[in-house]
Write an enzyme that holds these catalytic residues in place. Sequence first.
Site, mmCIF file in Angstrom:
data_model
loop_
_atom_site.group_PDB
_atom_site.id
_atom_site.type_symbol
_atom_site.label_atom_id
_atom_site.label_comp_id
_atom_site.label_asym_id
_atom_site.label_seq_id
_atom_site.Cartn_x
_atom_site.Cartn_y
_atom_site.Cartn_z
ATOM 1 C CD GLU A 54 -2.862 1.228 2.357
ATOM 2 O OE1 GLU A 54 -2.662 0.494 3.346
ATOM 3 O OE2 GLU A 54 -3.777 2.037 2.296
ATOM 4 N N GLY A 78 3.023 2.439 10.941
ATOM 5 C CA GLY A 78 2.843 1.598 12.124
ATOM 6 C C GLY A 78 2.688 0.130 11.770
ATOM 7 C CB ALA A 79 0.790 -2.257 11.624
ATOM 8 C CD GLU A 106 -4.840 -2.122 5.665
ATOM 9 O OE1 GLU A 106 -3.904 -1.655 6.345
ATOM 10 O OE2 GLU A 106 -5.502 -1.449 4.852
ATOM 11 C CD GLU A 146 -2.803 -1.955 10.688
ATOM 12 O OE1 GLU A 146 -3.303 -2.162 9.567
ATOM 13 O OE2 GLU A 146 -2.430 -0.829 11.064
ATOM 14 C CD GLU A 149 -6.316 3.317 6.705
ATOM 15 O OE1 GLU A 149 -6.479 3.189 7.937
ATOM 16 O OE2 GLU A 149 -5.724 2.471 6.018
HETATM 17 N N1 TRP Z 1 -3.089 0.823 5.794
HETATM 18 C C1 TRP Z 1 -2.104 1.105 6.806
HETATM 19 C C2 TRP Z 1 -2.887 1.409 8.053
HETATM 20 O O1 TRP Z 1 -3.365 2.455 8.266
HETATM 21 C C3 TRP Z 1 -1.232 2.259 6.473
HETATM 22 C C4 TRP Z 1 0.123 1.954 5.937
HETATM 23 C C5 TRP Z 1 1.003 1.064 6.392
HETATM 24 C C6 TRP Z 1 0.761 2.639 4.876
HETATM 25 N N2 TRP Z 1 2.148 1.149 5.657
HETATM 26 C C7 TRP Z 1 2.033 2.104 4.737
HETATM 27 C C8 TRP Z 1 0.378 3.641 4.038
HETATM 28 C C9 TRP Z 1 2.918 2.560 3.788
HETATM 29 C C10 TRP Z 1 1.254 4.116 3.072
HETATM 30 C C11 TRP Z 1 2.516 3.572 2.943
HETATM 31 O O2 TRP Z 1 -3.148 0.579 8.829
HETATM 32 ZN ZN ZN Z 2 -5.501 1.690 8.579
#
Ligand code: TRP
Ligand code: ZN
Length: 876
Positions: free
Chosen positions: A132, A272-273, A275, A309, A331
């Site tokens: 992502e 952070g993480a 999904e 997540e 989000e």
């Molecule tokens: N979808 C992830 C979240 O909000 C966001 C995320 C994680 C992300 N790694 C990323 C977005 C790298 C952009 C680039 O839980």
């Molecule tokens: Zn998210």
Amino acid sequence: MQPAIAPTTAIEPTRLCDYRPPAFWVDRVDLQVELFDSHTVVTATLALRRNRQSAQSLDLVLDGAAELQLLAIHCDGEPLSPDRYQRQGETLTISGLGESAELTTRVQLDPAANTRLEGLYRSRAMYCTQCEAEGFRHITFYPDRPDVLAEFRCRISADKQAFPVLLSNGNCVASGDLDAGRHFVEWHDPFKKPCYLFALVAGDLAVVSDSFVTASGRTVALKIYVEEKDLDKCDHAMRSLKAAMAWDQQRYGREYDLDLFMIVAVDDFNMGAMENKGLNIFNTSAVLANPSIATDATFQRIESIVAHEYFHNWSGNRVTCRDWFQLSLKEGFTVFRDAQFSADMNAAVVKRIEDVSLLRTLQFAEDAGPLAHPVQPQSYVEINNFYTVTVYEKGAEVVGMLHTLLGERAFRQATDRYFEHYDGQAVTIEEFVSAMEEASGRDLQQFRQWYWQAGTPELDCHWQWHEATGMVTLTVAQQCPPTPGQATKVPFHIPIRVGMVGANGDLALSADGATEQLLELTARRQQWQFGPFTEPPVPSLLRGFSAPVKLHVDYSEEQLLHLAGCDSDGFNRWEAMQQLYQLAVHAALAQGADSPVSAPLVARFEQLLNDPHLDAATAAQLLTLPGESELFERWQPIDPEKITAARNSVRAQLVAASAESVRSRYYALQSDQPYAPSSDQIGQRALKNTLLRYLCEFAQGEPLAVAQFQQADNMTDQLAALTALLAAADSSAAGAALSSFYQQWRHEPLALNLWFRAQATAPGVEPQQLRALLQHPDFSLTNPNKVRSVVAAYAMANLGQFHRRDGSGYQLLAEVIIQLNAINPQIAARLVVPLTAWAKFAEPYRTAMRENLAAIGNCGELAKDLAEQVEKSLGG
Ligand code: TRP
Ligand code: ZN
């Protein structure tokens, strides 16, 4: 001197109004990923089907980053002749395809050279992916857009000894040994998904296993993969995961769908993480914890990110986004869900206060600056720049307002309908709002403005008590300042929870006896009547912060003191205290920092310290002044030195006047209970450490901090003692504490990050000390957590030091950003945000900020991430 304006690189934005359905669908994709020491080969076979609904050209256009080395390309089993395909920039165009085709590409990559941390990269000894938003195009040629949903198979092969664990999404369907010490594992994900949810991990990983039995009786295997040395730091994440799975069943009726759920911890990660379906990838900082290396704040952050997540499995994965303009669909909704979860697991009012503080400091500033954008943006240059507090936190507030307007029952009916109706589809925010309309029968047309208009609405409130009738008239007017591209705004639909507080607490608002009412402000100006009352009440407005707005009410100090003591709404009691502190800071700004704080506020502060009925977590919040950045939003043009001095003068006086109470409450909070991250204990430590900091800064508390530092059996208390010593009036003990901390934790990267952060946020830190940290052997510009601990901490959490009159703080930041532009543009673009607010500052800050922004703009080849931010903030 006028700084030179950055050259306007012509970067064409992507626009929502240009959305077109894809020319081809991908029904299935077969990936073969062969990991070698020197390179990686990815072979992708796509089962393509022409989209009858598409008016697009006849050609197939695939995304693929420039660094992909194309080794081979076949169509329906035959090599594709060179005149049928063409590479141009980030695309590969193939002509002459029929209704369906099977396309195979083979590319070579160099994950070890990938410092951007998107696509496939190495982190320490493992391989992992981040797809992502648009990372998959760095792995193979593909329609890299979230509305193309495919069934994925992935076969990974690698050296068996170095990479015994090979993971991807879904279920493991085959594995075996190969020649030359290699092995393979094959994964199949039965749920169709967009490629941004693809993930792959290879490494020598240890695992913590558990299981969860779903409401319908299926047993799900839960696995957390970490480096061997981190096996003792997974319990809290596992506990949080199981709590989140149970909560989502109970609160939203959502069950997990695969038989396996995996989390992998990686040290180099941009956010952070993530999904990814069945295989969440986590920043080590968002998953690993035990009492000796992690603070209470970390325990709580882990609980909420693990839940966030996990919740994405429904709000994001099963129902996904049509395009990236819909980012807040997943989000905003998921942040709302994780906030509800955290509120249920901990102290709900404290959670709300923390969220609102974050919104006010970061999101209100974003909404008032050159990077302001609606929750649903209209265009972007680099989508990575739109993972913002507006899309996440304001987006969550917007969902929260829907929840408030509809009520729990209708809201739940709407989410059930949304999940069931759009399962397996890629949809838009519009579909979400319509589901809310259909379930509730309400017209939300005007409410949609929250998604379309940027800027923070401001409400002017007046009330009048009519003695003759006993009635109160409340008048509320709304307006919203202009934002880039939106000069004028139409009124918002704003839910305002109100009560009326009399001498002995809440009063009945009307004959029906209710003490609270939900007002819906839809016009520019509206009036409401309440009463009759036998005494003049004080209105309690926007309870629970029922809308993300700025509220202007002319309360007297006396009325605020009354609300702070008697309002039945816990959030508004805190809010009244915040207003009182603001009045005091304002007085110090207007009359000089040594002007005395009002006696009633001093008395109230001391009373809070001695109130035995108040829970500790709430007391800690009530005894804390608004942060610098919140005050910066209030008084512009911003003079950081003056505001910091005024704030500290108020703090100093409040503490000096109640030093004995602060000290005895600090002693009373000592505890010999074994550490637990329970909300009771967290609250007590929060209060204790708030007081320790006050004592160190203003009341000779250093010996207490030294003792706490030496005796602490948990990181929360140890770190609080260290930061208190770093902030102490007499900081002579800080050096010894820093080096003992370093010796103790030099082999624990996460604890070491706290050591870096403590120094970067120390009130007395000088730029040359920051430079020394950047040169420290344990620092690394390629590790985002290290960069965040030093550079982001300095520029965003040490405003008093970062904003130096000589501009040296800005210059330091600009130098790091220029280096990072070539290493990790996504992180570079995030770091530039503090400089973009230059127009709100007084001289000489303003010019110095702008010059450094221009220097970044002129430094050579800017990645589009950074170019977009710099251009928007200089151009306007
Ligand atoms: N979808 C992830 C979240 O909000 C966001 C995320 C994680 C992300 N790694 C990323 C977005 C790298 C952009 C680039 O839980
Ligand atoms: Zn998210």
